[in-house]
Write an enzyme that holds these catalytic residues in place. Structure first.
Site, short mmCIF file in Angstrom:
data_model
loop_
_atom_site.label_atom_id
_atom_site.label_comp_id
_atom_site.label_asym_id
_atom_site.label_seq_id
_atom_site.Cartn_x
_atom_site.Cartn_y
_atom_site.Cartn_z
NE ARG A 95 9.48 -20.85 28.29
CZ ARG A 95 8.82 -21.14 27.21
NH1 ARG A 95 7.39 -21.35 27.17
NH2 ARG A 95 9.38 -21.39 26.09
CG ASN A 149 8.49 -29.32 29.25
OD1 ASN A 149 8.85 -30.33 29.26
ND2 ASN A 149 8.14 -28.31 28.48
CB CYS A 171 7.68 -35.13 25.30
SG CYS A 171 8.63 -33.84 24.55
CG HIS A 201 12.68 -31.74 25.89
ND1 HIS A 201 12.43 -30.45 26.34
CD2 HIS A 201 11.82 -32.15 25.18
CE1 HIS A 201 11.14 -30.31 26.15
NE2 HIS A 201 10.87 -31.38 25.38
CE1 TYR A 255 13.84 -28.25 24.63
CE2 TYR A 255 12.67 -29.46 23.18
CZ TYR A 255 12.90 -28.54 24.00
OH TYR A 255 11.67 -27.88 24.25
C1 G6P Z 1 8.43 -28.11 22.80
C2 G6P Z 1 8.55 -29.09 23.78
C3 G6P Z 1 7.79 -28.88 24.89
C4 G6P Z 1 7.51 -27.29 25.19
C5 G6P Z 1 7.61 -26.50 24.13
C6 G6P Z 1 7.74 -25.33 24.40
O1 G6P Z 1 7.96 -28.50 21.70
O2 G6P Z 1 8.53 -30.28 23.41
O3 G6P Z 1 7.89 -29.40 25.92
O4 G6P Z 1 6.91 -27.05 26.03
O5 G6P Z 1 8.24 -26.74 22.95
O6 G6P Z 1 6.96 -24.33 23.38
P1 G6P Z 1 6.88 -22.75 23.75
O7 G6P Z 1 6.02 -22.20 22.47
O8 G6P Z 1 6.09 -22.44 24.99
O9 G6P Z 1 7.98 -22.31 23.51
#
Ligand code: G6P
Length: 440
Positions: A95, A149, A171, A201, A255
């Site tokens: 990531r 995701n 989600c 999103h 988003y």
């Molecule tokens: C959001 C999204 C999720 C995502 C997450 C990331 O809430 O809906 O799909 O995985 O944020 O969170 P993070 O703490 O990993 O940045």
């Protein structure tokens, strides 16, 4: 044997205690007999830590849920009723690359709908398809509930490229929006209803109601200013321009800032990358802290620090969904499913995120008709992106991957798309065997 068997693939995730808490809370209406937490050898340590915490949690709560930990996915899947997937192929290091490489080219990486999301999809979809093949053999009647995701792209791939019909993408954005609306409107969340429609999103609240009264325009008046009050922990809360949001007339999801406020979001991400690192780098530290806490033998509840993650409360959505399927509740929940004509401007066989009636036979999407003209094009564009990306993930076709990268609205030109694509393909080589087949 009575009771439900749940299998969570990616069980060593720091989010698992949320899920366990959700099952504990609902135990008497959702009798989970066995929860199998599955991970890969690289995740074994985390699995053991999270698994031990899960065991302490059920023991403290006094509910007879058996927690099983295993690296043997096939053994776990046998006879499952629900399979949840929360995997991260390539772990957080992948990531970091998803976020950092595009930034070098002045493009937001975005691990779901941006170039980062494309690569997360390319790494993840083949693994999810493998899980589907195992499920067909070992638990053909189980529901696959995917949180991984990019959830929209993954659901699209399963619907189009596997035989699995019983798949739902899930989600926490809709539940987060509902909570946000409740706090902006100063009411309890249970009084809020939102007509959700769009994609993962990329979902809009077409109408927002409090106690059944349409309050969309009052809400919209409150969303301008410094902050909108509706966001996720991982997305900067910028307010919306007063005139723009009024003209739009519907509720965007957090988003949407990446698309409507691209430059500000990019500047913020560049600044953050310098100061604290990208979101993935921040999350890596949060995870380390979380796992230190999870190790504490005296900890037997979900620690509140977990709420720092963007996916906070996702288990609320997951457990509500499983609960409603199991109990044939017929309530309304926003999930990712086969469109089946619910949104007129999206193909019937594509995945959409839309309010559904949740029945024992699965979610039935509620008909929306056409999306409003000002947002229809963007939603269709992202759908095309997801569809082409899923095709690329399945075939390993460079040209499809290039197309997906180039048509993504966050990527400005074809030349930049190609540069980002080539650099990312090389960087993620180890997790993209479909693109690097040995020449025979
Ligand atoms: C959001 C999204 C999720 C995502 C997450 C990331 O809430 O809906 O799909 O995985 O944020 O969170 P993070 O703490 O990993 O940045």
């Amino acid at each position: 044997m009575s009771g439900i068997k749940i299998v969570t693939i990616g069980g060593g995730s720091s989010y698992t205690p949320e899920l366990v808490e959700g099952f504990i809370k609902r135990y008497y209406e959702l009798p989970v007999r066995e929860l199998w937490l599955v991970d890969i050898p690289a995740g074994q340590k985390k699995l053991e830590i999270v698994g031990a915490l899960a065991k302490r949690m059920v023991e403290k709560a006094g509910v007879p849920i058996e927690i099983h930990l295993t690296l043997d996915r096939r053994k776990a899947l046998e006879g499952a009723d629900f399979v949840t997937t929360q995997i991260r192929v390539g772990l957080l290091d992948a990531r970091i690359k998803d976020e950092k490489i595009p930034l070098k080219y002045g493009v937001i990486g975005q691990e779901t709908n941006g170039p980062g999301g494309l690569f997360k999809g390319l790494r993840t979809i083949p693994v999810i398809m493998d899980i589907c093949r195992d499920m067909e053999e070992l638990c053909p009647d189980a529901w696959l509930i995917n949180f991984t995701n990019p959830a929209g792209m993954v659901t699209e791939a399963v619907l189009r490229h596997t035989n699995r019909k019983k798949v739902i993408g899930l989600c926490n954005v809709p539940i987060g929006m509902k909570m946000g609306v409740a706090s902006v409107m100063g009411v309890d969340e249970s009084r809020v209803h939102i007509d959700f429609a769009g994609l993962n999103h990329m979902v809009f609240g077409l109408g927002v109601y409090v106690d059944g009264e349409n309050v969309t325009s009052q809400l919209i008046d409150k969303l301008s200013g410094e902050q909108s009050g509706i966001t996720m922990n991982n997305i900067l809360d910028l307010g919306w321009d007063k005139d723009f949001i009024k003209a739009l007339g519907i509720l965007p999801c957090p988003y949407h800032r990446y698309y409507y406020q691209t430059r500000t979001m990019l500047e913020h991400e560049l600044e953050e990358a310098q100061k604290t690192g990208t979101r993935a780098e921040v999350v890596k530290k949060v995870e380390e802290e979380l796992f230190e806490l999870y190790k504490d033998p005296d900890l037997s509840i979900k620690p509140p620090q977990l709420e720092k993650r963007g996916g906070a409360y996702y288990s609320e959505a997951a457990c509500n969904l499983i609960y409603s399927i199991y109990n044939d509740k017929r309530d309304i929940q926003p999930v990712n499913v086969r469109n089946n004509g619910a949104i007129a401007s999206i193909p019937d066989d594509s995945a959409v995120e839309v309010n559904c009636v949740i029945t024992r036979e699965g979610p039935i999407p509620l008909a929306v008709g056409d999306l409003p003209v000002p947002v229809r094009g963007l939603v269709q564009q992202i759908k095309s992106f997801e569809r082409v990306a899923a095709e690329a993930a399945v075939t390993g076709d460079y040209l499809q991957a290039l197309l997906a990268m180039t048509i993504n609205p966050l990527v400005s030109t074809d030349a930049i798309a190609k540069k980002i694509l080539d650099e990312m393909l090389e960087a993620h080589k180890d997790y993209l065997p479909q693109f690097f087949k040995p020449v025979s």
